[in-house]
Write a protein that holds these residues in place. Structure first.
Motif: not given
Length: 945
Positions: A610-631
């Motif tokens: 990989w030689t492109f100048p932009e960043p690679g992908p973020a990873y390990d997306l997770s959730f906390r405090e899932v409520r009826g209208d927010s997370l």
């Protein structure tokens, strides 16, 4: 030869000198040519070897390219080279279905049973799916009759879908049905053979009812062909006994469903219910337990109603009535029973016995020959009489030589059951087993009781005798610990309780974890690839502590191990790869039970730098405090940063199933979390994250798992407070669910707290407390906690400066308590010129201590002054008999009552003191004047001015 002639001919025109020079030069050139020819020959041989080698390599590459071009040039929808074939097997034997499929691109094969996808992780040990060298197979271990169904393999690629079907018929050996759990299979001669193919869909679960209410048990099905006038032949069983349609058991089948309705529940209805459907290829069946709890008693503490009322030994002048005792838990023991009869055609019940009978049978006399009767029984204890039982079937008082008689052998109740063992079963149930009693004495069954560890109250697990030595207790609290005991029952009553089982925590039975998923590529440098993946959806009841990675070339079928020692994190760098080659990866997870099934192969990943100048992908997306209208969404930073440092992140969101993403933050956030608000309750969303550096926005992360905006049932929030005993400032969280492997993980601003001396975490049961030692402004921020190995139990709390100051004030008041005062230190002039110094506290304890200090000198009770207190009124006082100029100064009272302290002072100097002294002298002179002659006769008592 030609060359020689030419040279000779030319030499005729040259002089002798020229000829000699020519021959000399020719000789030198000849020797040089020989050397050159020898070197050329050597180089030619070496070059030929290299050219041959390169030619072979080029030919291989050309053939591979032609093969790829050929495959890519001729797309092909899936096609079964070898289709599935039907199998007929005996019960408890395995069966293997296999097929061979081809297509371009390589098809994906999904297995189905009766149209329902087969998921091996959900049924550990039941199914095994393999794919070796293009041969796809499904192995069913230890077949049972309910495995009889139509199985299908569906192969899919981008050019189409093709299906291969086959029927598996599982037969039960002759004679085996007699010992099966559900009793005898009806003779085919007694029923009409069905030509219908039936597959069960939705099945009735473990159910709970209350006496007097109604309940419906329903199974939906697919019937082929679906003929409205020819419904499937169905039978319902309760505890191995065939049920017949009646007012108490209404049955229906049709419209794609079989239904059993129990309109008036009684404890007699409790048991294992089984629906059996006879189909073209055998039987399809489903079983689940129905629990029936007692209705509220008519009198508090009264026993439950007896069950299973039956009439035996029918004669013209008497009928023997027998029944089973109710289960008693916290109620007083049953002391006897009353038997009632009702003549057919009337609604009048007549009590048959004047005093309670001790055993569970009673001969009813005084009947009219030829008349029909029904019977019911009521139990008695010291608190009162139970509600009536369900009445017996109607019987007629007639002599019958072949009447069924109640068989009784040994008199007396059974002995207590033996050892009770409880083992883990599911998230909310426990499997209980026990040894049979040594003396059974016509055993009818068992009653199982349970209680939570730490509680004294037992609860009934079943409400009618259960005749097997194993029982599944449902409806338990996940993470709670329980103990169990068992009693045996016969017609004479209940045995003594067995010994209690060892405590058991309610957790799923230990199994290997399901497969990891979501394998993604984070970076590559031409010889290595960095991978990340998501945790298994099911941990198997034990913490996942190991991962094993396999790799293969995308064009081969052979897997090779990447790591021999376990990887503990969900990220791994795979080394020694060939640049330009496509690789596939799969991952297995391990826990205490072993290594689970492998994940599906990842998509092919090309090993290139990989030689492109932009960043690679973020990873390990997770959730906390899932409520009826927010997370709250969290993620990890990219492994590949590009040509400059990462400066922030953008978060995109879309509704599940939609490709229209909306960027949630207009400006990039520098931290790796984002609170998402204004969600629609009940709607599912997916998210992705893009990292940003000075060169631009990088690759988006892999899509998150869909998350539904709905709070976990029973969710509680973090509570901030001050300990009333110690004055410590704390944050406390009580989890709505927990399991044996759960851990409370606290963080500040979503960064793990770690070993911080200013913060201490303590956990007791479902509650975790974070204590802040000497908190200050550095401790302000957002605190969050997540409970691992649960269904997303988490919460957060923002500690503000105002809230912290309020709690610090309260903490200081607790650590430095003050005795509250109604009145501070004061004085008053009494009769005779005495001066009283006093104060009043709101409340004093008998152990209060205090002291008076005048002009920095402690004063004690003695001649000239008297010090005392009254606990009832809270008054502390000192009376000075002779108030003079020497008493001018500062008066202080110091009080110490338990941990509480206070003090109050009075400054009596200058004009204030002179006024007090003048008043005291006046009161003293007035007292002397009132004494009259008595005072004058004793001039020594006149005070000096």
């Amino acid at each position: 030869q030609s060359k020689s002639v030419t040279v000779t001919w030319l030499s005729c025109f040259r002089t002798a000198e020229e000829t000699e020079e020519y021959q000399r030069v020719s000789s030198n050139v000849g020797r040089g040519l020989a050397v050159i020819q020898e070197e050329l020959h050597r180089m030619r041989v070496a070059t030929k070897a290299q050219v041959d080698s390169l030619a072979i390599q080029k030919e291989v590459k050309d053939m591979m390219a032609k093969r790829v071009d050929l495959l890519e040039g001729f797309p092909k929808m899936p096609d079964f080279l070898v289709a599935l074939r039907p199998h007929t097997v005996w019960e408890k034997t395995p069966v293997k279905l296999f097929c061979t499929v081809e297509g371009n691109p390589r098809p994906i094969v999904q297995w189905y049973k009766g149209g329902v996808p087969i998921d091996p992780p959900n049924t550990p040990g039941k199914y095994k799916i393999e794919n070796k060298y293009g041969v796809h197979s499904l192995i069913i271990s230890r077949c049972v009759v309910s495995d009889t169904a139509e199985y299908s393999a569906v192969a899919t690629n981008q050019h189409g879908t093709v299906t291969s079907k086959a029927t598996v018929t599982v037969k039960r050996p002759s004679g085996a049905a007699e010992s099966c759990q559900l009793g005898l299979v009806p003779h085919l001669s007694e029923i009409h053979p069905s030509k219908l193919e039936v597959s069960l869909l939705e099945r009735f679960p473990v159910s709970f009812g209350v006496e007097g209410s109604s309940i419906r048990l329903v199974c939906t099905m697919v019937v082929v062909p679906d003929l409205p006038n020819v419904p499937p032949f169905t039978q319902w069983y309760r505890d191995d006994k065939l049920l017949k349609p009646s007012k108490l058991a209404e049955m229906s089948v049709g419209g794609g469903a079989a239904c059993l309705t129990l309109p008036h529940l009684a404890k007699d209805d409790e048991g294992l219910y089984t629906l059996r459907i006879f189909t073209k290829d055998g039987t399809a069946e489903h079983s689940a337990y129905l629990f029936v709890s007692d209705s509220p008693p008519s009198v508090a503490g009264a026993p439950g109603a007896p069950i299973s009322i039956k009439a035996f030994d029918v004669n013209s002048d008497y009928i023997l009535v027998a029944w089973k005792p109710p289960n008693t838990v916290n109620e007083a023991p049953v002391s006897g029973y009353f038997v009632d009869r009702c003549e057919a055609g009337t609604d009048t019940w007549v009590q048959c016995n004047d005093s309670p009978v001790k055993v569970c049978k009673y001969p009813v006399h005084g009947l009219s020959p030829g008349r029909s009767y029904r019977f019911r029984v009521r139990a008695v204890n010291k608190a009162g009489i139970s509600k009536p039982s369900r009445h017996s079937d109607q019987v007629t008082a007639l002599d019958a030589a072949e009447s069924q008689r109640l068989q009784g052998t040994d008199e007396g109740v059974p002995s207590a059951p033996g050892q009770v063992v409880a083992t883990r079963n599911t998230k909310s149930s426990v499997f209980v087993q026990w040894e049979s009693p040594k003396h059974q004495n016509s055993l009818m069954g068992y009653y199982i009781d349970g209680r939570a560890v730490g509680s004294k109250d037992w609860f009934a697990c079943n409400h009618k005798p259960f005749k097997h030595n194993r029982f599944v207790v449902h409806g338990l609290i996940p993470g709670e610990s329980y103990v169990f005991r068992v009693q045996a029952a016969n017609i004479f009553g209940l045995s003594e309780e067995s010994q209690e089982s060892s405590p058991i925590s309610v957790e799923p039975a230990l199994a290997t974890p399901s497969a990891p998923y979501g394998i993604t590529m984070l970076s590559s440098d031409g010889s290595t690839i960095t991978l990340a993946w998501r945790s298994p959806r099911h941990c198997g009841g034990s913490r996942v502590n190991a991962y094993y990675i396999d790799k293969r070339d995308a064009d081969t079928l052979v897997w090779k191990e990447v790591n021999l020692s376990a990887v503990t994190e969900r990220i791994c760098q795979v080394d020694n790869l060939t640049e330009g080659t496509f690789y596939e990866f799969r991952i297995q997870a391990g826990n205490l039970a072993g290594v689970g099934v492998a994940s599906a192969p990842s998509s092919p990943m090309k090993c290139e730098a990989w030689t492109f100048p932009e960043p690679g992908p973020a990873y390990d997306l997770s959730f906390r405090e899932v409520r009826g209208d927010s997370l709250v969404l969290l993620w990890k930073a990219p492994v590949y940063c590009g040509s400059s440092a990462i400066s922030g992140y953008f978060v995109d969101m879309a509704k599940q199933g939609s490709s229209e993403f909306v960027t949630l933050n207009k400006e990039a956030v520098s931290h790796r979390y984002l609170q998402v608000t204004e969600l629609q309750e009940g709607t599912s969303y997916v998210f992705r994250v893009r990292a940003v550096n000075a060169n631009g926005t990088g690759k988006p992360s892999q899509l998150s798992e869909p998350v539904c905006a709905r709070a976990v049932p029973g969710t509680k929030e973090i509570v901030a407070g001050v300990d009333e005993a110690t004055g410590d400032v704390f944050l406390s969280f009580e989890a709505s669910e927990i399991c044996e492997t759960s851990v409370f993980e606290w963080s500040k601003n979503y960064k793990a707290i770690g070993d911080c001396p200013r913060l201490a975490v303590s956990t007791k049961g479902r509650t975790s407390r974070l204590t802040l030692t000497n908190p200050d402004k550095d401790d302000l921020g957002r605190y969050s906690v997540v409970v691992t190995d649960t269904d997303g139990v988490s919460s957060s709390h923002t500690l503000t400066e105002d809230a912290l100051n309020t709690m610090l004030e309260l903490s200081y008041a607790i650590r430095n308590p003050v005795v509250p005062l109604k009145h501070g230190l004061n004085y008053e002039i009494l009769e005779k010129g005495h001066v009283r110094f006093w104060l009043q506290a709101v409340k004093l304890s008998p152990s209060v201590s205090y002291r008076f200090i005048v002009n920095d000198k402690e004063i004690s009770s003695g001649e000239g002054q008297k010090i005392s207190h009254d606990v009832a009124t809270g008054i502390i006082q000192m009376t000075v008999d002779h108030f003079t100029r020497a008493n001018e100064g500062t008066y202080t009272v110091q009080i110490h009552d338990g941990k509480a302290k206070t003090q109050s002072s009075l400054v009596l100097v200058g004009d204030v003191f002179k006024a007090a002294l003048k008043e005291a002298e006046f009161q003293r002179k007035e007292h002397i004047r009132k004494q009259g002659s008595k005072v004058l006769s004793n001039p020594q008592h006149v005070p000096l001015s």
